[in-house]
Design a protein around this motif. Structure first.
Motif, PDB file in Angstrom:
ATOM      1  N   ALA A   1       0.802  -1.216   0.000  1.00  0.00           N
ATOM      2  CA  ALA A   1       0.000   0.000   0.000  1.00  0.00           C
ATOM      3  C   ALA A   1       0.840   1.274   0.000  1.00  0.00           C
ATOM      4  CB  ALA A   1      -0.944   0.001   1.193  1.00  0.00           C
ATOM      5  N   GLU A   2       2.127   1.148   0.267  1.00  0.00           N
ATOM      6  CA  GLU A   2       3.007   2.313   0.284  1.00  0.00           C
ATOM      7  C   GLU A   2       3.917   2.382  -0.938  1.00  0.00           C
ATOM      8  OE1 GLU A   2       2.637   4.524   2.413  1.00  0.00           O
ATOM      9  OE2 GLU A   2       2.042   3.737   4.354  1.00  0.00           O
ATOM     10  N   ARG A   3       3.976   1.334  -1.731  1.00  0.00           N
ATOM     11  CA  ARG A   3       5.008   1.238  -2.756  1.00  0.00           C
ATOM     12  C   ARG A   3       4.810   2.256  -3.887  1.00  0.00           C
ATOM     13  NH1 ARG A   3       8.098  -2.984  -1.434  1.00  0.00           N
ATOM     14  NH2 ARG A   3       9.259  -3.011  -3.395  1.00  0.00           N
ATOM     15  N   LEU A   4       3.588   2.430  -4.354  1.00  0.00           N
ATOM     16  CA  LEU A   4       3.365   3.397  -5.425  1.00  0.00           C
ATOM     17  C   LEU A   4       3.481   4.829  -4.909  1.00  0.00           C
ATOM     18  CD1 LEU A   4       2.731   4.001  -8.336  1.00  0.00           C
ATOM     19  CD2 LEU A   4       0.291   3.770  -7.829  1.00  0.00           C
ATOM     20  N   THR A   5       3.002   5.060  -3.704  1.00  0.00           N
ATOM     21  CA  THR A   5       3.120   6.390  -3.102  1.00  0.00           C
ATOM     22  C   THR A   5       4.582   6.820  -3.054  1.00  0.00           C
ATOM     23  OG1 THR A   5       1.165   5.995  -1.738  1.00  0.00           O
ATOM     24  CG2 THR A   5       2.640   7.771  -1.048  1.00  0.00           C
ATOM     25  N   LEU A   6       5.443   5.916  -2.601  1.00  0.00           N
ATOM     26  CA  LEU A   6       6.870   6.220  -2.510  1.00  0.00           C
ATOM     27  C   LEU A   6       7.490   6.367  -3.890  1.00  0.00           C
ATOM     28  CD1 LEU A   6       7.803   3.747   0.373  1.00  0.00           C
ATOM     29  CD2 LEU A   6       7.609   6.239   0.525  1.00  0.00           C
ATOM     30  N   ALA A   7       7.055   5.540  -4.842  1.00  0.00           N
ATOM     31  CA  ALA A   7       7.608   5.623  -6.197  1.00  0.00           C
ATOM     32  C   ALA A   7       7.274   6.956  -6.851  1.00  0.00           C
ATOM     33  CB  ALA A   7       7.081   4.465  -7.040  1.00  0.00           C
ATOM     34  N   LEU A   8       6.065   7.454  -6.612  1.00  0.00           N
ATOM     35  CA  LEU A   8       5.638   8.713  -7.217  1.00  0.00           C
ATOM     36  C   LEU A   8       6.374   9.920  -6.645  1.00  0.00           C
ATOM     37  CD1 LEU A   8       1.780   8.143  -7.504  1.00  0.00           C
ATOM     38  CD2 LEU A   8       3.368   8.483  -9.411  1.00  0.00           C
ATOM     39  N   GLU A   9       6.876   9.808  -5.425  1.00  0.00           N
ATOM     40  CA  GLU A   9       7.585  10.935  -4.809  1.00  0.00           C
ATOM     41  C   GLU A   9       8.785  11.363  -5.640  1.00  0.00           C
ATOM     42  OE1 GLU A   9       8.586   9.869  -0.831  1.00  0.00           O
ATOM     43  OE2 GLU A   9       6.532  10.113  -0.072  1.00  0.00           O
ATOM     44  N   GLU A  10       9.398  10.414  -6.331  1.00  0.00           N
ATOM     45  CA  GLU A  10      10.593  10.720  -7.124  1.00  0.00           C
ATOM     46  C   GLU A  10      10.283  11.663  -8.283  1.00  0.00           C
ATOM     47  OE1 GLU A  10      13.594   8.818 -10.386  1.00  0.00           O
ATOM     48  OE2 GLU A  10      11.845   7.700  -9.683  1.00  0.00           O
ATOM     49  N   VAL A  11       9.094  11.528  -8.883  1.00  0.00           N
ATOM     50  CA  VAL A  11       8.771  12.301 -10.088  1.00  0.00           C
ATOM     51  C   VAL A  11       7.671  13.327  -9.843  1.00  0.00           C
ATOM     52  CG1 VAL A  11       9.473  10.401 -11.587  1.00  0.00           C
ATOM     53  CG2 VAL A  11       7.081  10.571 -10.868  1.00  0.00           C
ATOM     54  N   GLU A  12       7.277  13.499  -8.599  1.00  0.00           N
ATOM     55  CA  GLU A  12       6.139  14.354  -8.261  1.00  0.00           C
ATOM     56  C   GLU A  12       6.266  15.757  -8.827  1.00  0.00           C
ATOM     57  OE1 GLU A  12       3.808  15.975  -4.258  1.00  0.00           O
ATOM     58  OE2 GLU A  12       5.526  14.634  -4.083  1.00  0.00           O
ATOM     59  N   ALA A  13       7.463  16.325  -8.799  1.00  0.00           N
ATOM     60  CA  ALA A  13       7.651  17.705  -9.243  1.00  0.00           C
ATOM     61  C   ALA A  13       7.458  17.879 -10.745  1.00  0.00           C
ATOM     62  CB  ALA A  13       9.047  18.182  -8.851  1.00  0.00           C
ATOM     63  N   ASP A  14       7.443  16.788 -11.498  1.00  0.00           N
ATOM     64  CA  ASP A  14       7.382  16.876 -12.958  1.00  0.00           C
ATOM     65  C   ASP A  14       5.957  16.876 -13.516  1.00  0.00           C
ATOM     66  OD1 ASP A  14      10.176  16.795 -13.025  1.00  0.00           O
ATOM     67  OD2 ASP A  14      10.194  14.599 -13.095  1.00  0.00           O
ATOM     68  N   TYR A  15       4.965  16.648 -12.645  1.00  0.00           N
ATOM     69  CA  TYR A  15       3.607  16.460 -13.151  1.00  0.00           C
ATOM     70  C   TYR A  15       2.585  17.206 -12.299  1.00  0.00           C
ATOM     71  CZ  TYR A  15       5.962  12.798 -15.727  1.00  0.00           C
ATOM     72  OH  TYR A  15       6.835  12.117 -16.540  1.00  0.00           O
ATOM     73  N   ASP A  16       1.439  17.498 -12.925  1.00  0.00           N
ATOM     74  CA  ASP A  16       0.288  18.067 -12.232  1.00  0.00           C
ATOM     75  C   ASP A  16      -0.721  16.972 -11.891  1.00  0.00           C
ATOM     76  OD1 ASP A  16       1.242  20.761 -12.672  1.00  0.00           O
ATOM     77  OD2 ASP A  16       0.553  20.554 -14.743  1.00  0.00           O
ATOM     78  N   LEU A  17      -0.910  16.057 -12.843  1.00  0.00           N
ATOM     79  CA  LEU A  17      -1.920  15.005 -12.703  1.00  0.00           C
ATOM     80  C   LEU A  17      -1.324  13.646 -13.028  1.00  0.00           C
ATOM     81  CD1 LEU A  17      -4.857  16.653 -14.746  1.00  0.00           C
ATOM     82  CD2 LEU A  17      -4.511  16.771 -12.276  1.00  0.00           C
ATOM     83  N   VAL A  18      -1.746  12.642 -12.267  1.00  0.00           N
ATOM     84  CA  VAL A  18      -1.432  11.250 -12.572  1.00  0.00           C
ATOM     85  C   VAL A  18      -2.759  10.511 -12.690  1.00  0.00           C
ATOM     86  CG1 VAL A  18      -0.338   9.108 -11.801  1.00  0.00           C
ATOM     87  CG2 VAL A  18       0.761  11.311 -11.333  1.00  0.00           C
ATOM     88  N   LEU A  19      -2.961   9.836 -13.812  1.00  0.00           N
ATOM     89  CA  LEU A  19      -4.168   9.038 -14.022  1.00  0.00           C
ATOM     90  C   LEU A  19      -3.767   7.568 -14.088  1.00  0.00           C
ATOM     91  CD1 LEU A  19      -5.937  11.230 -16.713  1.00  0.00           C
ATOM     92  CD2 LEU A  19      -6.758  10.828 -14.404  1.00  0.00           C
ATOM     93  N   ILE A  20      -4.475   6.731 -13.341  1.00  0.00           N
ATOM     94  CA  ILE A  20      -4.145   5.312 -13.264  1.00  0.00           C
ATOM     95  C   ILE A  20      -5.284   4.484 -13.826  1.00  0.00           C
ATOM     96  CG2 ILE A  20      -3.396   3.424 -11.773  1.00  0.00           C
ATOM     97  CD1 ILE A  20      -2.578   5.476  -9.677  1.00  0.00           C
ATOM     98  N   ASP A  21      -4.984   3.681 -14.831  1.00  0.00           N
ATOM     99  CA  ASP A  21      -5.960   2.743 -15.385  1.00  0.00           C
ATOM    100  C   ASP A  21      -5.818   1.430 -14.626  1.00  0.00           C
ATOM    101  OD1 ASP A  21      -7.896   1.619 -17.005  1.00  0.00           O
ATOM    102  OD2 ASP A  21      -6.477   1.054 -18.574  1.00  0.00           O
TER     103      ASP A  21
END
Length: 400
Positions: free
Chosen positions: A233-253
């Protein structure tokens, strides 16, 4: 000697090798079709947009757009023999930069995150296949990219339909590596940035999926029994922290099931969009999904020691036909129960959407000359209306 024709031998059954042959034949044929569709580059490319389309995207009138070209405040763009201007997505971004620098309301032209805004991560989910989940996800992603947002899409479904939409061949290109699985797996985990792919669509990046992603389900069960950290439950949250500054929105299918992949997405999300076809069976299935999701997320909260909360949970009616009486009744029934949580705008069922999908395209990508104009305009208007309504929800989550 008998004159009878030789009798066929008894059926021996179909083995796994035959299924493999079917897969190889289909993969080869699909690869040839993809290459034919996207000659000469073997990759998809984005068409130019008309003045009318661009004016709608950047929220100015067509006369304003035309006059700004005349007075030199906008640079010239490609013009055909009839004098009609056509813009690349990069041209649109350049116009938006000029407007935000000179206009009174810069946020109107650049609506993305500001300094204190958190990354919006939106999971598109449904328990049942056929609810236009992938189609909704890619149309939203492309619309927001055209509106000026920096968008990242994650294909979290091992079937990789979204990946295919972007012109990739997952069974050939990502059979071993290069997918979201690499950024989530429990051994030799890779940074998310290493599997992000730039796409032909300006402002829109993606992380592909492939069959290897299905391994995450089994590995997560083993990781839980062996208490491997960080928990799923924490793995994607932590993975997104690396690229967070590069995006406004993340959409997950998300995949059409409530497994560890979907739960991983939901735990990392700030918003949830549930797609639903307005029929009794689909609404009943969605009801079961919501009940199971609620109970499962509560168990996840106990495991991670924090509440899983979202800025919003919205329901999108898809494959909607206004002339279909039973559908209209079911849509009204759904709204009477969930009230304002159901988006006002439905995603209309359209031959333009299905015909575009035949060549792995959306209504934003297709050549308008190849479609009945009225049908295409209706489909584009529907997609725009859905995205624009959800955009107001996103902006509200940012306090605007």
């Amino acid at each position: 000697m008998s004159n009878r024709a030789e009798q066929p031998s008894p059926v021996q059954g179909i083995g796994s090798s035959a299924i493999g042959d079917y897969a190889a034949a289909l993969a080869g044929s699909l690869d040839r079709q993809m290459r034919l569709a996207y000659k000469p580059e073997d990759r998809k490319s984005l068409r130019r947009f008309s003045s009318t389309e661009v004016a709608e995207m950047i929220r100015v009138s067509t006369s304003n757009l035309r006059n700004r070209h005349k007075d030199g405040s906008f640079p010239e763009v490609y013009t055909d023999a009839r004098g009609h201007r056509y813009y690349t997505a990069e041209d649109v971004t350049a116009l938006r930069e000029i407007l935000s620098a000179t206009g009174k309301n810069a946020s109107l032209y650049k609506p993305g995150r500001r300094q204190d805004d958190h990354l919006q991560v939106i999971s598109v989910v449904n328990f049942k296949g056929g609810s236009a989940k992938t189609s909704s996800c890619i149309h939203l992603a492309q619309r927001y990219a055209l509106r000026g947002y920096r968008v990242l899409v994650l294909d979290m479904d091992p079937q990789a339909s979204l990946t295919t939409f972007f012109g990739f061949r997952p069974e050939l290109e990502f059979s071993e590596s290069g997918t979201l699985y690499d950024a989530l797996r429990y051994e030799e985990q890779m940074p998310l940035s290493s599997v992000i792919r730039k796409t032909y669509f300006h402002n829109l990046d993606m992380v592909p999926a492939g069959l290897m992603l299905s391994e995450y389900e089994t590995e997560t069960a083993n990781a839980l029994s062996n208490r491997i950290q960080p928990i799923f439950a924490e793995r994607l949250t932590l993975a997104l922290e690396e690229v967070e500054a590069d995006y406004d929105l993340v959409l997950i299918d998300c995949p059409p099931q409530l497994g560890f992949l979907t739960l991983t997405a939901l735990a990392a999300s700030t918003g949830m969009l549930v797609t639903v076809v307005p029929s009794m069976l689909d609404i009943a299935s969605m009801s079961q999904f919501l009940k199971l999701a609620s109970e499962t997320v509560e168990a996840v909260e106990d495991a991670i020691g924090r509440k899983v909360t979202w800025d919003f949970v919205k329901f999108l009616i898809t494959r909607y036909e206004p002339s279909d009486g039973p559908q209209t009744q079911m849509a009204s029934y759904l709204r009477s129960i969930l009230l304002h949580e159901v988006l006002t705008e439905p995603f209309l069922k359209s031959t333009a959407v299905s015909d575009a999908g035949m060549t792995q395209q959306t209504v934003y990508e297709v050549d308008p000359s190849q479609f009945v104009r009225k049908t295409l305009d209706r489909a584009v208007s529907s997609a725009n209306s859905v995205a624009d309504e959800l955009e107001t929800v996103i902006q509200r989550a940012w306090g605007r």
